[in-house]
Design an enzyme around this catalytic site. Sequence first.
Site, PDB file in Angstrom:
ATOM      1  N   TYR A  36      38.292  45.917  46.214  1.00  0.00           N
ATOM      2  CA  TYR A  36      38.365  44.995  45.066  1.00  0.00           C
ATOM      3  C   TYR A  36      39.824  44.716  44.678  1.00  0.00           C
ATOM      4  O   TYR A  36      40.085  43.837  43.850  1.00  0.00           O
ATOM      5  CB  TYR A  36      37.645  45.562  43.829  1.00  0.00           C
ATOM      6  N   HIS A  94      31.484  53.080  51.214  1.00  0.00           N
ATOM      7  CA  HIS A  94      31.127  51.763  50.665  1.00  0.00           C
ATOM      8  C   HIS A  94      29.948  51.106  51.395  1.00  0.00           C
ATOM      9  O   HIS A  94      29.090  50.504  50.775  1.00  0.00           O
ATOM     10  CB  HIS A  94      32.355  50.851  50.693  1.00  0.00           C
TER      11      HIS A  94
END
Length: 260
Positions: A36, A94
């Site tokens: 991010y 992730h």
Amino acid sequence: MLGLGIFENKDPKQCVDSVLTAFECGYRHIDTAEGYQNEDSLGDAIQASKLDRDELFATTKAMLPPYCKLDTRSVVEKSLRLLKLDKIDLYLVHWPMRQGTEEAYNTLLQLKEEGKIRSVGVSNFTSDRFQQQFFRNVDTVPSVNQIERHPFARQQGTVDYCIEKGIQIVAYSPLARSQSLGHPTLSEIASSYSRTPAQIVLRWHLQHGVAIIPKSTNPARIAENAQLYDFQLDESSMQAIDALNREDRVIKWRPEENWF
Ligand code: A2P
């Protein structure tokens, strides 16, 4: 059970402001990721907040080797540096990868032993992935499986499997990126409780025992999404929301199948 998601909140000032607003509204859990590109902004907000470290719960996650250039230990150390923390509360793998997932997970467990991570979990795992690969190679049950979940995609098979194993589900995109909010069933339920559709959907997750990380950069909506603990949905409202399921996820990408 309630966190702020900061996916796509890349502008440093906006990100710091969103996190500080969330802290003021009572959030203590913030969810970021290496991908991010805002772990450093979260670290800045934590420092600016002056909250006691013990009150905060910071989650981050990353693509790990062989799908990144650094080794797992270096990826985690980079997150610690950017977050300006000496321990990460929850670190997730992730995405499941075709190879290397279990090795990376075991390195995260080692880092937990060393005190750099408090809890280790995974993200985007299905019950099939757990059964067919993960638990053939790993004994330690992940604390969390963070998955896309909302009224249009309940992923109930995976949720039930995780509940049975003692893995906490965290729903990302719990509002289906706001696509769920105009649905007439939700509008109707919202008006009957004098709440907003977002509050109804978020409360539905909580009553299913699912933790939530709604994303917003808007101060009023950050506040709205935290007003969830002074009402309760009755069984018929819960069932009406359950019935909206059509297993339609926002993220069509299945990296394990298509790419990694
Ligand atoms: P914004 O950042 O402008 O508030 P999800 O968490 O399911 O991924 O949804 C995130 C999206 O939903 C963002 O576009 C966010 O926009 C919007 N959103 C978040 N909270 C609300 C809310 N309470 N009402 C309407 N839209 C919301």
